[in-house]
Design an enzyme around this catalytic site. Sequence first.
Site, PDB file in Angstrom:
ATOM      1  N   CYS A  76       0.870  -1.182   0.000  1.00  0.00           N
ATOM      2  CA  CYS A  76       0.000   0.000   0.000  1.00  0.00           C
ATOM      3  C   CYS A  76       0.903   1.227   0.000  1.00  0.00           C
ATOM      4  O   CYS A  76       1.466   1.594   1.043  1.00  0.00           O
ATOM      5  CB  CYS A  76      -0.934   0.014   1.209  1.00  0.00           C
ATOM      6  N   ASN A 163       1.540  -6.212  -4.988  1.00  0.00           N
ATOM      7  CA  ASN A 163       0.146  -6.626  -5.126  1.00  0.00           C
ATOM      8  C   ASN A 163      -0.200  -6.616  -6.628  1.00  0.00           C
ATOM      9  O   ASN A 163       0.510  -6.008  -7.442  1.00  0.00           O
ATOM     10  CB  ASN A 163      -0.792  -5.710  -4.311  1.00  0.00           C
ATOM     11  N   ASN A 196      -6.224  -5.280  -8.538  1.00  0.00           N
ATOM     12  CA  ASN A 196      -6.561  -3.855  -8.567  1.00  0.00           C
ATOM     13  C   ASN A 196      -6.691  -3.453 -10.028  1.00  0.00           C
ATOM     14  O   ASN A 196      -5.824  -3.803 -10.846  1.00  0.00           O
ATOM     15  CB  ASN A 196      -5.459  -3.064  -7.868  1.00  0.00           C
ATOM     16  N   ARG A 215      -8.904  -3.569  -5.295  1.00  0.00           N
ATOM     17  CA  ARG A 215      -9.243  -4.859  -4.691  1.00  0.00           C
ATOM     18  C   ARG A 215      -9.547  -4.645  -3.200  1.00  0.00           C
ATOM     19  O   ARG A 215      -8.772  -4.019  -2.482  1.00  0.00           O
ATOM     20  CB  ARG A 215      -8.030  -5.786  -4.856  1.00  0.00           C
ATOM     21  N   CYS A 223      -4.472   5.547  -5.326  1.00  0.00           N
ATOM     22  CA  CYS A 223      -3.862   4.266  -4.982  1.00  0.00           C
ATOM     23  C   CYS A 223      -2.391   4.346  -5.394  1.00  0.00           C
ATOM     24  O   CYS A 223      -2.082   4.430  -6.579  1.00  0.00           O
ATOM     25  CB  CYS A 223      -4.570   3.115  -5.701  1.00  0.00           C
ATOM     26  N   SER A 225       0.155   2.142  -5.092  1.00  0.00           N
ATOM     27  CA  SER A 225       0.722   0.998  -5.818  1.00  0.00           C
ATOM     28  C   SER A 225       0.194   0.971  -7.256  1.00  0.00           C
ATOM     29  O   SER A 225       0.922   0.583  -8.180  1.00  0.00           O
ATOM     30  CB  SER A 225       0.442  -0.312  -5.080  1.00  0.00           C
TER      31      SER A 225
HETATM   32  N1  LIG Z   1      -6.352  -2.594  -2.413  1.00  0.00           N
HETATM   33  C1  LIG Z   1      -4.975  -2.944  -2.581  1.00  0.00           C
HETATM   34  C2  LIG Z   1      -4.067  -2.438  -1.522  1.00  0.00           C
HETATM   35  C3  LIG Z   1      -4.093  -0.970  -1.314  1.00  0.00           C
HETATM   36  C4  LIG Z   1      -3.280  -0.116  -2.259  1.00  0.00           C
HETATM   37  C5  LIG Z   1      -3.175   1.268  -1.737  1.00  0.00           C
HETATM   38  N2  LIG Z   1      -4.325   2.072  -1.764  1.00  0.00           N
HETATM   39  C6  LIG Z   1      -1.961   1.981  -2.276  1.00  0.00           C
HETATM   40  O1  LIG Z   1      -1.863   3.186  -2.063  1.00  0.00           O
HETATM   41  O2  LIG Z   1      -1.076   1.316  -2.821  1.00  0.00           O
HETATM   42  C7  LIG Z   1      -4.813  -4.460  -2.673  1.00  0.00           C
HETATM   43  O3  LIG Z   1      -5.620  -5.231  -2.130  1.00  0.00           O
HETATM   44  O4  LIG Z   1      -3.832  -4.879  -3.277  1.00  0.00           O
END
Ligand SMILES: N[C@@H](CCC[C@H](N)C(=O)O)C(=O)O
Length: 295
Positions: A76, A163, A196, A215, A223, A225
Site C-alpha cells: 500500500c 500486489n 486492482n 481490490r 492508490c 501501488s
Molecule cells: N487494495 C490494494 C491495496 C491498497 C493499495 C493502496 N491504496 C496503495 O496506495 O497502494 C490491494 O488489495 O492490493
Amino acid sequence: MGGDLSFVKMNGIGNEIVVLDLRGRPERVDAAAARAIAALPGGWFDQMMVLYDPVTPGTAAAMRIFNVDGSESFACGNGTRCVAAREFARTGASRVLLQSRAGLLVCTDAGDGAVTVDMGTPKFGWADIPLAEPFHDTRAIELQIGPIDAPILHSPSVVNVGNPHAIFWVDDVEALDLGRIGPMLENHPLFPERANISLAHVTAPDALTLKVWERGAGLTRACGSAACAAAVSAARTRRTGRTVTVSLPGGDLVITWTDADRILMTGPAEHEYDGAVPAAVFAVSTGAGLSAPMR
Ligand SMILES: N[C@@H](CCC[C@H](N)C(=O)O)C(=O)O
C-alpha cells in the site's frame, strides 16, 4: 492490558488510511477486527496499516495492511507514506525502514510534507502477478469485456508491485463507469488473487491520469501501488519515459522506475485526526505480528 487503543487517521492524496500502532502490545488484528474498526465512528478507511514490533534488525516496524473488506494486501503505497510521515514526526528521523509482507521499504523525507518510498522491483511474469494461466507477454494480455468486435475495454498491462494490478489504456478515464465494471474485473477468473483495476490515459511522455478500482476497497481517490504499476507499465510499453507524474482524483504522485529496476514513489501524507478503538475488538496473541514468510 485493557482500555481503548488509539489510532491515527491519515490520508495519502485522499486514500483513506488508518494507522494502528500495536508495537509493544499483545493485540492482533484479523479480518473481523479490521471490519469492526472500519465500522467505528471515524474509523472508516480504504486501508489500515497495523504496526507490530520489528522482526528484522534495522526496521522500525513490521506492517500488515488490511483493506476495508478485511482482506490483506502486501503493498500500500499511500499507507506506507503515512506510516513513514508519522515516524518522521515521532522520532525526528528523515529516513525509516519498514517491513511489509512484500519486503523491506526504505522511506525518506522528501521535504514539504512529501515522502519517497522505494516500492521495490516490479514483477511481470504471469505466475508472479498472479494470472490463472500462462501469458508470455504481460504488456498486453488477451482480456476484453464487451462485444467481441467492439470491446469496451481490452488488452490490459499486468504487473505485480507487491500486489496485483491490471491497467487498461483508455482515451478518457471518466468515460467509463469504473464503479460498475470494476467489481467484475477485480473478480475475473484470470486473477486468482483478484486484482486492482486501473484506467490510465497518457497525457504526455511524463504524465498520465489514473482512476482505480481497488481490490477489497472499491473506488478510491488514490492508490499509490496502482500509480507505480501504471508508471512502470507505461514505460515498459514505450508510452512514457521512466519518470511520470500520475494524476489521480485525490492528487498527484511522482513515480520513477530507476535503471536499477526499483520503483520510487513520492507524494504527500496528511494527518487528519486521532481516534480510539475499544480493546474488545481485538484478538490477543503472543504470536508475531508478521509471521508470514518474507519475499
Ligand atoms: N487494495 C490494494 C491495496 C491498497 C493499495 C493502496 N491504496 C496503495 O496506495 O497502494 C490491494 O488489495 O492490493
